[in-house]
Design a protein around this motif. Structure first.
Motif, mmCIF file in Angstrom:
data_model
loop_
_atom_site.group_PDB
_atom_site.id
_atom_site.type_symbol
_atom_site.label_atom_id
_atom_site.label_comp_id
_atom_site.label_asym_id
_atom_site.label_seq_id
_atom_site.Cartn_x
_atom_site.Cartn_y
_atom_site.Cartn_z
ATOM 1 N N GLN A 37 -19.720 -6.374 -60.631
ATOM 2 C CA GLN A 37 -18.768 -6.941 -59.509
ATOM 3 C C GLN A 37 -18.537 -6.463 -58.404
ATOM 4 O OE1 GLN A 37 -15.673 -8.236 -62.226
ATOM 5 N NE2 GLN A 37 -16.749 -10.233 -62.483
ATOM 6 N N LEU A 40 -21.847 -5.530 -56.391
ATOM 7 C CA LEU A 40 -21.893 -6.809 -55.684
ATOM 8 C C LEU A 40 -21.083 -7.000 -54.031
ATOM 9 C CD1 LEU A 40 -23.497 -9.393 -54.953
ATOM 10 C CD2 LEU A 40 -21.770 -10.826 -56.637
ATOM 11 N N GLN A 44 -22.195 -6.893 -50.273
ATOM 12 C CA GLN A 44 -21.850 -7.707 -49.316
ATOM 13 C C GLN A 44 -21.200 -7.252 -48.313
ATOM 14 O OE1 GLN A 44 -19.809 -10.527 -52.408
ATOM 15 N NE2 GLN A 44 -21.403 -11.506 -52.460
ATOM 16 N N ARG A 70 -29.013 -10.682 -54.301
ATOM 17 C CA ARG A 70 -29.947 -11.548 -55.112
ATOM 18 C C ARG A 70 -30.017 -10.957 -56.508
ATOM 19 N NH1 ARG A 70 -33.431 -11.951 -50.680
ATOM 20 N NH2 ARG A 70 -34.971 -10.789 -51.741
ATOM 21 N N GLU A 73 -26.256 -10.758 -58.064
ATOM 22 C CA GLU A 73 -25.849 -12.287 -58.368
ATOM 23 C C GLU A 73 -26.533 -12.973 -59.585
ATOM 24 O OE1 GLU A 73 -24.737 -13.765 -54.003
ATOM 25 O OE2 GLU A 73 -26.783 -14.343 -54.698
ATOM 26 N N ARG A 77 -24.879 -13.827 -63.021
ATOM 27 C CA ARG A 77 -24.935 -15.372 -63.739
ATOM 28 C C ARG A 77 -25.410 -15.123 -65.253
ATOM 29 N NH1 ARG A 77 -27.435 -16.176 -58.714
ATOM 30 N NH2 ARG A 77 -29.419 -16.244 -59.822
#
Length: 165
Positions: A37, A40, A44, A70, A73, A77
């Motif tokens: 997390q 990511l 970003q 990508r 993420e 997921r």
């Protein structure tokens, strides 16, 4: 040379190919999930900074950041969170730390972690690694065979514990 063979572009790059994703289940520890997390969020932020540049002729860094976003993420997921603090210490399992003694008497501790968290320098190994496969399911006192490229190594499991957070 004929102009019909020259590709006219708008200056944008085609997306970079995606980073390969592991075919194995994506088990993660709470520490590993937090690291994914965080990575990511960092990417970003980096992408937003790159897109805010006044001079954006070189778009390769943006494409690389988008590709990496990508990847992370997708890893988030598919993450399967395992909380090792809830596991009994009867046998070696994902998220636990195991101390082994080699034939020469040396002792080493390993932690079985998710693939993205694995780091040989910290003795964190992925569950698909030959060492982890040899250790998973073993109990204190068991002898396991680690099949290394240089030849098999016998290890005795001497302790199973919860890893440091």
């Amino acid at each position: 040379m004929s102009r019909s063979f020259v590709k006219e572009g708008d200056g944008d790059l085609d997306p970079l190919p995606d980073l390969p994703l592991s075919p194995h289940p994506n088990y993660v520890t709470p520490r590993g999930l937090a690291a994914l997390q965080s990575r990511l969020r960092d990417l970003q932020t980096t992408l937003a900074t790159l897109k805010a540049r006044a001079e954006r002729l070189d778009k390769l860094p943006e494409a690389a950041a988008e590709r990496d976003i990508r990847y992370f993420e997708a890893r988030l997921r598919t993450a399967i969170l395992i909380d090792p603090t809830t596991l009994p210490l009867r046998e070696v399992a994902f998220g636990l730390s195991v101390t082994v003694r080699a034939e020469d008497g040396s002792q080493t501790s390993y932690e079985i972690t998710g693939e993205d968290e694995a780091d040989a320098t910290l003795h964190r190994i992925a569950p698909q690694s030959p060492l982890a496969r040899a250790l998973i399911g073993a109990q204190v006192g068991d002898e396991v065979i680690w099949r290394k490229p240089s030849g098999p190594v016998s290890l005795e499991v001497i302790q199973i514990s919860h890893a440091d957070p």
